[in-house]
Design a protein around this motif. Structure first.
Motif, PDB file in Angstrom:
ATOM      1  N   SER A 144       0.853  -1.190   0.000  1.00  0.00           N
ATOM      2  CA  SER A 144       0.000   0.000   0.000  1.00  0.00           C
ATOM      3  C   SER A 144       0.891   1.244   0.000  1.00  0.00           C
ATOM      4  N   LEU A 145       0.270   2.398  -0.183  1.00  0.00           N
ATOM      5  CA  LEU A 145       1.015   3.652  -0.149  1.00  0.00           C
ATOM      6  C   LEU A 145       1.397   4.023   1.279  1.00  0.00           C
ATOM      7  N   ASN A 146       2.587   4.515   1.442  1.00  0.00           N
ATOM      8  CA  ASN A 146       3.006   5.062   2.723  1.00  0.00           C
ATOM      9  C   ASN A 146       2.249   6.367   2.976  1.00  0.00           C
ATOM     10  N   GLU A 147       2.004   6.673   4.243  1.00  0.00           N
ATOM     11  CA  GLU A 147       1.228   7.859   4.586  1.00  0.00           C
ATOM     12  C   GLU A 147       1.897   9.155   4.136  1.00  0.00           C
ATOM     13  N   ARG A 148       3.210   9.121   3.906  1.00  0.00           N
ATOM     14  CA  ARG A 148       3.926  10.323   3.470  1.00  0.00           C
ATOM     15  C   ARG A 148       4.240  10.307   1.972  1.00  0.00           C
ATOM     16  N   ALA A 149       3.640   9.378   1.239  1.00  0.00           N
ATOM     17  CA  ALA A 149       3.906   9.283  -0.195  1.00  0.00           C
ATOM     18  C   ALA A 149       3.415  10.538  -0.916  1.00  0.00           C
ATOM     19  N   CYS A 150       4.181  10.983  -1.890  1.00  0.00           N
ATOM     20  CA  CYS A 150       3.809  12.165  -2.663  1.00  0.00           C
ATOM     21  C   CYS A 150       2.798  11.780  -3.738  1.00  0.00           C
ATOM     22  N   SER A 151       2.217  12.770  -4.392  1.00  0.00           N
ATOM     23  CA  SER A 151       1.201  12.513  -5.406  1.00  0.00           C
ATOM     24  C   SER A 151       1.769  11.752  -6.600  1.00  0.00           C
ATOM     25  N   ALA A 152       3.036  11.993  -6.932  1.00  0.00           N
ATOM     26  CA  ALA A 152       3.652  11.268  -8.049  1.00  0.00           C
ATOM     27  C   ALA A 152       3.738   9.775  -7.747  1.00  0.00           C
ATOM     28  N   ALA A 153       4.089   9.437  -6.506  1.00  0.00           N
ATOM     29  CA  ALA A 153       4.149   8.031  -6.118  1.00  0.00           C
ATOM     30  C   ALA A 153       2.759   7.404  -6.140  1.00  0.00           C
ATOM     31  N   ALA A 154       1.757   8.161  -5.704  1.00  0.00           N
ATOM     32  CA  ALA A 154       0.380   7.658  -5.719  1.00  0.00           C
ATOM     33  C   ALA A 154      -0.076   7.375  -7.149  1.00  0.00           C
ATOM     34  N   ARG A 155       0.227   8.289  -8.082  1.00  0.00           N
ATOM     35  CA  ARG A 155      -0.155   8.078  -9.479  1.00  0.00           C
ATOM     36  C   ARG A 155       0.581   6.866 -10.070  1.00  0.00           C
ATOM     37  N   ALA A 156       1.864   6.737  -9.743  1.00  0.00           N
ATOM     38  CA  ALA A 156       2.641   5.616 -10.268  1.00  0.00           C
ATOM     39  C   ALA A 156       2.123   4.286  -9.732  1.00  0.00           C
TER      40      ALA A 156
END
Length: 225
Positions: A144-156
């Protein structure tokens, strides 16, 4: 079905009998964790190695990091494999770069015994290696995404999951006289719901030639994975 990340390894009837005998002998001695079994297993492995054909040796050399075999598969239920090279190549360069960031978490595997196995936080999904290759660490229900993930990481991460959802897996039906060799760092594998609970698959791992195992004990052989 030839592929750069997954392939069948077929055994002759004589090799199959030798593997069955070795497996039963090791089980009768108390299993792989019993004292003295490591030496006997090495003897069996050496005997099998001497019986391999040149084609089998070449195939094993290509896939020395993981394999999956079957003791029983009466319903011919397939194992699905998703080679990741084509999926990674379809992603944009920014998405690929974002997957190398430490923006992802994973939960402890359900297959570990209670109290064993670790979860992880702030890890990458994709890693490029000094030898020019790459490796992927991912599980569809554990990452899952880390709570501090940036928007670019979320899109990727979203693009990567959608690419996996739309990919067509390679289906392999395992039987006792064959093994499935998988580059486990560049391919995902799994199964649909198992309809026949008599099926018994055996999974084995090998170390990458670029890795050095941390040996905890020689006899029985225990390593930290």
């Amino acid at each position: 079905m030839p592929h750069s990340e997954v392939a069948y390894l077929d055994f002759s009837p004589e090799q199959s009998k030798a593997i069955t005998f070795a497996s039963q002998t090791i089980a009768d001695l108390g299993g792989p964790e019993a004292k003295g079994v490591a030496l006997q297993a090495r003897i069996f492995a050496h005997q099998l190695e001497q019986a391999l054909s040149e084609d089998q040796r070449a195939l094993l050399q290509r896939f020395n990091e993981g394999q999956l075999s079957a003791l029983m598969n009466p319903a011919n239920e397939p194992t699905n494999v998703f080679p990741l090279r084509e999926i990674i190549e379809r992603l944009g360069s920014l998405d690929t770069l974002a997957l190398t960031s430490t923006s992802f978490d994973f939960t402890r595997s359900d297959c570990f015994a209670h109290g064993q196995g670790n979860a992880g936080k702030a890890v990458s999904v994709l890693q490029f290696e000094p030898n020019g290759g790459f490796s992927v660490r991912y599980n569809s229900y554990r990452f899952s995404l880390n709570e501090r993930a940036c928007s670019a990481a979320a899109r990727a991460f979203d693009a990567f999951q959608k690419a996996l959802d739309s990919a067509r897996p390679l289906a392999f039906v395992l039987q006792p006289d064959s093994a499935l060799l998988i580059n486990n760092s560049r391919a995902l594998h799994g199964r649909d719901m198992v309809q026949d609970n008599r099926r018994l698959l055996i999974r084995q791992f090998g170390y990458s030639p670029f890795a050095v195992p941390l040996v905890l004990a020689e006899d029985p052989l225990l390593v930290r994975g």
